[in-house]
Scaffold this active site. Structure first.
Site, short mmCIF file in Angstrom:
data_model
loop_
_atom_site.label_atom_id
_atom_site.label_comp_id
_atom_site.label_asym_id
_atom_site.label_seq_id
_atom_site.Cartn_x
_atom_site.Cartn_y
_atom_site.Cartn_z
N ARG A 69 0.88 -1.18 0.00
CA ARG A 69 0.00 0.00 0.00
C ARG A 69 0.91 1.22 0.00
O ARG A 69 1.67 1.43 0.95
CB ARG A 69 -0.90 -0.02 1.24
CG ARG A 69 -1.59 1.32 1.46
CD ARG A 69 -2.71 1.26 2.45
NE ARG A 69 -3.85 0.58 1.88
CZ ARG A 69 -5.08 0.61 2.40
NH1 ARG A 69 -5.31 1.29 3.51
NH2 ARG A 69 -6.07 -0.04 1.82
N HIS B 88 -7.24 0.97 -6.51
CA HIS B 88 -7.46 0.06 -5.38
C HIS B 88 -8.11 -1.22 -5.94
O HIS B 88 -9.28 -1.50 -5.71
CB HIS B 88 -8.37 0.73 -4.35
CG HIS B 88 -8.32 0.11 -2.99
ND1 HIS B 88 -7.55 -1.01 -2.69
CD2 HIS B 88 -8.96 0.43 -1.83
CE1 HIS B 88 -7.72 -1.31 -1.42
NE2 HIS B 88 -8.57 -0.47 -0.87
N GLN C 146 -9.97 -3.89 -3.73
CA GLN C 146 -11.29 -3.41 -3.30
C GLN C 146 -12.32 -3.65 -4.40
O GLN C 146 -13.40 -4.20 -4.15
CB GLN C 146 -11.19 -1.90 -2.99
CG GLN C 146 -12.49 -1.29 -2.57
CD GLN C 146 -12.95 -1.79 -1.21
OE1 GLN C 146 -12.18 -1.77 -0.25
NE2 GLN C 146 -14.17 -2.29 -1.11
N CYS D 266 -16.40 1.66 0.33
CA CYS D 266 -15.23 0.79 0.57
C CYS D 266 -14.77 0.83 2.02
O CYS D 266 -14.06 -0.06 2.46
CB CYS D 266 -14.10 1.21 -0.35
SG CYS D 266 -13.58 2.91 -0.08
N ASP E 143 -17.26 7.02 -1.52
CA ASP E 143 -16.01 6.88 -0.76
C ASP E 143 -15.73 8.22 -0.11
O ASP E 143 -16.39 9.23 -0.41
CB ASP E 143 -14.87 6.47 -1.72
CG ASP E 143 -13.53 6.25 -1.01
OD1 ASP E 143 -13.54 6.05 0.23
OD2 ASP E 143 -12.48 6.29 -1.68
N ARG F 6 -13.64 -8.60 1.08
CA ARG F 6 -12.22 -8.36 0.82
C ARG F 6 -11.44 -9.63 1.11
O ARG F 6 -10.53 -10.00 0.36
CB ARG F 6 -11.70 -7.22 1.72
CG ARG F 6 -12.24 -5.84 1.38
CD ARG F 6 -11.72 -5.32 0.06
NE ARG F 6 -10.26 -5.27 0.02
CZ ARG F 6 -9.52 -4.30 0.55
NH1 ARG F 6 -10.09 -3.26 1.11
NH2 ARG F 6 -8.19 -4.33 0.47
N1 CP Z 1 -11.21 -0.28 2.16
C1 CP Z 1 -9.96 -0.39 2.61
O1 CP Z 1 -9.01 -0.62 1.88
O2 CP Z 1 -9.84 -0.23 3.96
P1 CP Z 1 -8.47 -0.05 4.76
O3 CP Z 1 -7.92 1.28 4.38
O4 CP Z 1 -8.87 -0.13 6.20
O5 CP Z 1 -7.56 -1.16 4.38
N1 NVA Z 2 -9.89 6.71 -1.26
C1 NVA Z 2 -9.52 6.24 0.04
C2 NVA Z 2 -9.73 4.77 0.15
C3 NVA Z 2 -9.41 4.15 1.46
C4 NVA Z 2 -9.56 2.68 1.46
C5 NVA Z 2 -8.08 6.61 0.31
O1 NVA Z 2 -7.26 6.48 -0.61
O2 NVA Z 2 -7.79 7.02 1.41
#
Ligand code: CP
Ligand code: NVA
Length: 305
Positions: A102, A129, A132, A264, A224, A292
């Protein structure tokens, strides 16, 4: 070597296979447990940003399949700061059988994949993502028994999640509409990518700035956060720009009466979505979070087994 970096890079057949395997692994898990097909394998999990779902679902997914996972937070490796991204990829991939990352810059996940000797999975970057969106397709499939022709309306920021959901819709044949404030549209290259795939698959992609227009006849309403990780400095400005894009009871009147609501997570209740909708009968948000786990097990099984 196969990686899972973004949905445009996957073939339709690959994605269909992940979805079917996810359904199988979910049923198997519910019937008592999965086979230990990843015994002796470890996933290295690099996190430059916080996480609940991604971190825990990947770790538990590995355990359910007989393997293991190691969490590497920002302080541990300092990706690209303490050590270059290629060097991290070279070293880490000599210890583990898969890497999940990530990151902020999507280029970092591409570089990890380029220099890694083991498969790399994108656990969210500023651009995409994909894990997701694959899990989301599982949730929609469970709800409607099909994906082709389902109409999904995304309301809010044209961010990483919107991009991957748009690509997933294009790949699986859902009609995708997105309403964003002006200036917060999906990035042009991603939009072009999604449009090209949608055209090839006979589905549609529409962009607009009026939520009620995106919602017309929609089966799924998706939102989101307005402020993604890394955008905290823009909070005040974004809160102003997005006020009219809240998913609430009056907006939902424009969708089909049986439309479901997705997010999400993490959610900012009272901002992009109200408590009433999040906790209401149309919300599939927590089933979506559980999925997930099941969707990622399919990715892990295909890439690491
Ligand atoms: N939706 C999602 O990826 O959640 P986290 O940021 O908690 O991993
Ligand atoms: N768009 C959000 C998604 C979190 C899972 C972010 O990037 O923070």
């Amino acid at each position: 070597m196969k990686h899972f970096l973004d949905l445009a890079a996957c073939s339709k057949e690959e994605l269909q296979d992940y979805l079917e395997l996810a359904l199988q692994l979910k049923a198997e898990w519910r019937a008592g447990g999965n086979q230990p097909i990843l015994r002796g394998k470890t996933l290295g999990m690099i996190f430059q940003k916080p996480s609940l779902r991604t971190r825990v679902s990947f770790e538990m997914g590995m355990k359910h399949l007989g393997g293991d996972a190691i969490m590497l937070g920002p302080r541990e490796i300092g990706l690209g700061v303490r050590e270059s991204v290629p060097d991290v990829a070279r070293v880490l991939s000599s210890y583990v059988q898969g890497i999940m990352a990530r990151v902020y810059d999507h280029g970092d996940v591409l570089q990890l994949a380029r220099f890694s000797r083991v498969p790399v999975i994108n656990g969210l970057s500023d651009d995409y993502h994909p894990c997701q969106a694959l899990a989301d397709m599982l949730t929609i499939h469970e709800q409607f028994g099909t994906l082709r022709g389902v109409k999904l309306a995304f309301v809010g920021d044209g961010n990483n999640v919107a991009a991957s959901v748009a690509l997933a819709c294009a790949q699986f044949g859902l009609d995708f509409r997105i309403a964003t404030p002006e200036g917060y549209e999906m990035k042009a290259p991603i939009r072009e990518q999604a449009l090209e795939i949608a055209e090839r698959n006979g589905s549609s992609l529409l962009m607009c700035t009026r939520p009620e227009m995106a919602l017309a006849d929609a089966d799924v309403i998706y939102t989101d956060t307005w402020i993604s990780m890394g955008q905290e400095a823009e909070s005040a400005e974004r809160m102003d720009e997005f006020t009219a894009f809240q998913v609430n009871a009056s907006l939902l009147r424009y969708a089909r009466p049986d439309a479901i609501v997705m997010h999400c997570l993490p959610a900012h209740r009272g901002h992009e979505i109200t408590d009433e909708i999040m906790d209401g009968s149309r919300s599939r948000i927590f089933a979506q979070a559980e999925n997930r786990l099941h969707a990622q097990k399919a990715i892990l099984a295909r890439l690491l087994a």
